[in-house]
Write an enzyme that holds these catalytic residues in place. Structure first.
Site, short mmCIF file in Angstrom:
data_model
loop_
_atom_site.label_atom_id
_atom_site.label_comp_id
_atom_site.label_asym_id
_atom_site.label_seq_id
_atom_site.Cartn_x
_atom_site.Cartn_y
_atom_site.Cartn_z
N GLY A 1 25.26 12.05 -29.37
CA GLY A 1 24.77 12.74 -28.18
C GLY A 1 25.29 12.06 -26.91
N ALA A 2 25.52 10.76 -27.00
CA ALA A 2 25.98 10.03 -25.82
C ALA A 2 27.37 10.50 -25.40
CB ALA A 2 25.97 8.53 -26.09
N GLY B 1 0.84 -1.20 0.00
CA GLY B 1 0.00 0.00 0.00
C GLY B 1 0.88 1.24 0.00
N GLY B 2 0.32 2.31 0.53
CA GLY B 2 1.05 3.58 0.58
C GLY B 2 2.34 3.48 1.38
C1 HXC Z 1 -3.66 -4.31 12.45
C2 HXC Z 1 -2.69 -6.22 11.66
C3 HXC Z 1 -2.52 -5.63 10.38
C4 HXC Z 1 -2.96 -4.29 10.22
C5 HXC Z 1 -1.71 -7.61 10.30
N1 HXC Z 1 -2.19 -7.45 11.55
N2 HXC Z 1 -1.92 -6.51 9.57
N3 HXC Z 1 -3.25 -5.57 12.67
N4 HXC Z 1 -3.53 -3.68 11.27
N5 HXC Z 1 -2.82 -3.66 9.06
C6 HXC Z 1 -2.10 -8.41 12.63
C7 HXC Z 1 -2.95 -9.65 12.44
O1 HXC Z 1 -4.25 -9.43 12.92
C8 HXC Z 1 -2.20 -10.68 13.29
O2 HXC Z 1 -2.49 -10.44 14.65
C9 HXC Z 1 -0.76 -10.28 13.08
O3 HXC Z 1 -0.77 -8.92 12.66
C10 HXC Z 1 -0.08 -11.09 12.04
O4 HXC Z 1 -0.88 -11.11 10.88
P1 HXC Z 1 -1.19 -12.44 10.06
O5 HXC Z 1 -2.24 -12.12 9.09
O6 HXC Z 1 -1.43 -13.57 11.01
O7 HXC Z 1 0.23 -12.68 9.35
P2 HXC Z 1 0.52 -13.22 7.91
O8 HXC Z 1 -0.31 -14.43 7.65
O9 HXC Z 1 2.00 -13.36 7.83
O10 HXC Z 1 0.04 -12.08 6.92
C11 HXC Z 1 0.67 -10.83 6.93
C12 HXC Z 1 -0.13 -9.82 6.09
C13 HXC Z 1 -1.60 -9.84 6.51
C14 HXC Z 1 0.00 -10.21 4.61
C15 HXC Z 1 0.53 -8.46 6.26
O11 HXC Z 1 -1.66 -9.72 7.93
C16 HXC Z 1 -2.38 -8.74 5.91
O12 HXC Z 1 -2.78 -8.82 4.76
N6 HXC Z 1 -2.69 -7.73 6.73
C17 HXC Z 1 -3.52 -6.63 6.32
C18 HXC Z 1 -2.76 -5.75 5.40
C19 HXC Z 1 -3.53 -4.51 5.07
O13 HXC Z 1 -4.57 -4.58 4.41
N7 HXC Z 1 -3.07 -3.41 5.62
C20 HXC Z 1 -3.64 -2.12 5.40
C21 HXC Z 1 -3.16 -1.72 4.05
S1 HXC Z 1 -3.58 -0.10 3.67
P3 HXC Z 1 -2.33 -11.56 15.75
O14 HXC Z 1 -2.93 -10.95 16.98
O15 HXC Z 1 -3.07 -12.75 15.26
O16 HXC Z 1 -0.89 -11.81 15.91
C22 HXC Z 1 -2.25 0.70 4.13
C23 HXC Z 1 -2.33 2.10 3.77
C24 HXC Z 1 -1.07 2.78 4.10
O17 HXC Z 1 -1.35 0.21 4.67
C25 HXC Z 1 -1.24 4.14 3.54
C26 HXC Z 1 -0.07 4.98 3.78
C27 HXC Z 1 -0.22 6.25 3.06
#
Ligand code: HXC
Length: 518
Positions: A406-407, A171-172
């Site tokens: 040019g290079a 993401g971002g």
């Molecule tokens: C809160 C989160 C989290 C998040 C993971 N966790 N991502 N908690 N916010 N964004 C937590 C899970 O609930 C879990 O908690 C622990 O972290 C590990 O995650 P798992 O899913 O068990 O791990 P894994 O299977 O390795 O997968 C990792 C992952 C997946 C691919 C990153 O967790 C995932 O897809 N997370 C969501 C990603 C996402 O959509 N993020 C927001 C994106 S938008 P426990 O308690 O079970 O340990 C964004 C915008 C940024 O980021 C913008 C900036 C400008």
């Protein structure tokens, strides 16, 4: 409280902070072949040098049961340490706490350590392993990201910023590493993308795995987003330390001259006949680089991307130097979109941090074709021209063989203010290759001839043209080359010139900033 309980409480808090997300999540991290955030810092910095900031910070979110769900330190370890004896600032995202997800307090800790790095003019290293914005904290986490992005820009060109991507970065969130100077990625365990495979499938119906979409190989070979591909995390720490050995702490300090055992007067006998006499025959420019630099040590940057140009750091006579070189072994060393952008960014880094630039030229020109023209070679090629022209660091250019069209101008020619321009005696400096030139200039003379007469006349005209232009003497006569050197003297000459330029100061007219062709 008694002194004894004070100490016990502090010890207990430190224990809890060091436990991160707990034993089971640490085991899961290890089972995936990854170190924890804390282990990463310990492995990267000089032993015992790390001092942690903000160990007891926690978030203030009360939604979604978060008031009961806290980790001391809030899922990111920040602080200062030393690498090769030099101070650095660091942050390391802890995947064992909410998957390293970023909330307001977490972001504030990163901002604090970035501000510390900037105020104290030391490099900042970020270790990324995170699920992105902490979903429970909503816009507060987006605000946190933006505060980090803003600081990335503020630090740019002032302190070196280095990102180690050691897990998810999506993401971002990718834009913080993207705005740092160098990105290291670990093969098979790290990935970066703006939108993941699921979103892509929904929107464009393309099916792609995480690894194909944003793995280390993809970003080191296809997109050019990353700069170093590491086989595992240990390799990544070792190469980060290696990179830092070439860099100053900030744009306020120079890298100290290192004591080198490699003789500065050493001649390079291997280079006497190294360049093939047939100018169409390729050779490996990297071998030439290794021959002239201290102890054959060249840290190549973006080694897997745009291989027709080489960029990297070495030391010469103990001084750090950034090397840009056409690679005749790949696409004959031609300039194209990717190689222009790769080299331009590298040059701007060297210039920002006062690292002198050595340019080795063997270039047949710009790559022709609709792919290049439609892709904007005009705009992207000019980035390279712009970067060389705006650089005020000491610049030395050596034409090893071809410098066409040019290079020739673009590759740090005298005209765009390289300080010292050298060539080997076999150098060919011309508007274009002899055959092409003859076909254009003598079209009418050749038109009436056919068969043997045509071939004989053409060969004669080509030889004439080559004698006149395909050598370095015309350019030397005009003062566009300062010296024509024997290849075996390359190392000695470059070090002599480099030392003569060490107090170079060039001032440019005052302006807010230039307008590079982005
Ligand atoms: C809160 C989160 C989290 C998040 C993971 N966790 N991502 N908690 N916010 N964004 C937590 C899970 O609930 C879990 O908690 C622990 O972290 C590990 O995650 P798992 O899913 O068990 O791990 P894994 O299977 O390795 O997968 C990792 C992952 C997946 C691919 C990153 O967790 C995932 O897809 N997370 C969501 C990603 C996402 O959509 N993020 C927001 C994106 S938008 P426990 O308690 O079970 O340990 C964004 C915008 C940024 O980021 C913008 C900036 C400008």
């Amino acid at each position: 409280m008694t002194e004894c309980t004070n100490r016990t409480l502090l010890k207990e808090k430190i224990r809890l902070n060091e436990l991160g997300g707990g034993e089971s999540r640490i085991k899961r991290q290890h089972d995936q072949g990854k170190y924890t955030a804390r282990e990463r810092i310990e492995k990267l910095v000089d032993p015992g040098s790390f001092i942690e900031f903000d160990k007891f910070v926690t978030h203030r979110c009360n939604d979604f049961g978060m008031s009961e769900n806290k980790f001391l330190g809030d899922g990111v370890i920040t602080g200062i340490g030393k690498i090769n004896g030099k101070q650095v600032a660091l942050f390391s995202q802890d995947f064992t706490c909410w998957g390293g997800a970023l909330g307001a307090a977490f972001a504030k800790k990163i901002c604090k350590v970035m501000d510390f790095a900037l105020n104290n003019r030391i490099p900042v290293i970020g270790i990324n392993d995170s699920g992105g914005a902490r979903i429970q904290e909503g816009v507060d986490s987006l605000a946190g990201y933006a505060e980090i992005f803003y600081r990335n820009v503020k630090c740019s060109g002032v302190i070196p910023q280095i990102s180690l991507v050691m897990g998810p970065c999506a993401g971002g969130a990718v834009y913080s590493p993207a705005m740092t100077d160098f990105i290291f990625m670990v093969d098979q365990t790290s990935y970066m993308f703006v939108t993941g495979p699921e979103v892509i499938k929904t929107v464009t119906h393309e099916e792609v795995t995480k690894e194909e979409l944003g793995g280390a190989k993809t970003h080191n070979e296809k997109s050019g987003v990353a700069h170093f591909m590491c086989s595992d995390e240990d390799d990544c720490f070792e190469r980060t330390r290696e990179l830092l050995s070439f860099l100053p702490s900030s744009n306020f300090t120079k890298v100290n001259r290192e004591n080198t055992q490699d003789n500065v007067e050493r001649s390079n006998n291997k280079l006497k006949d190294f360049i093939p006499s047939n100018s169409k025959k390729p050779y490996d420019m990297k071998e030439l680089i290794l021959e002239i630099v201290d102890n054959k040590h060249f840290l190549e940057v973006q080694a897997g991307f745009a291989k027709n140009i080489l960029c990297g750091f070495s030391k010469m006579g103990g001084d750090s130097i950034g090397i840009i070189a056409n690679q005749p072994n790949n696409l004959a060393g031609v300039l194209d979109i990717d190689s222009s952008m790769k080299a331009a960014r590298f040059i701007r880094f060297c210039d920002a941090f006062e690292i002198p630039i050595l340019t080795l030229v063997d270039v047949p020109g710009f790559l022709p074709g609709t792919v290049q023209e439609f892709g904007g070679i005009i705009k992207h090629g000019s980035k390279l021209l712009y970067a060389f022209s705006e650089a005020t660091v000491p610049m030395i250019t050596l034409i090893t063989r071809k410098a066409y069209g040019g290079a020739y101008d673009v590759m740090a020619s005298k005209h765009i203010r390289s300080d010292i321009n050298l060539a080997y005696p076999n150098a060919e400096i011309a508007v274009m290759g002899a055959e092409g030139a003859v076909k254009i200039i003598f079209r009418n003379e050749l038109k009436g001839l056919d068969g043997d007469a045509f071939e004989v006349k053409k060969a004669e005209l080509i030889k004439d043209y080559e004698d006149k232009f395909n050598n370095p003497y015309k350019a030397a006569e005009l003062g566009y080359l300062d010296e024509i050197i024997f290849p075996e003297d390359t190392r000695k000459k470059i070090i002599q010139y480099l030392r003569s330029l060490e107090n170079k100061k060039v001032y440019r007219p005052k302006r807010k900033h230039g307008n590079i062709q982005l």
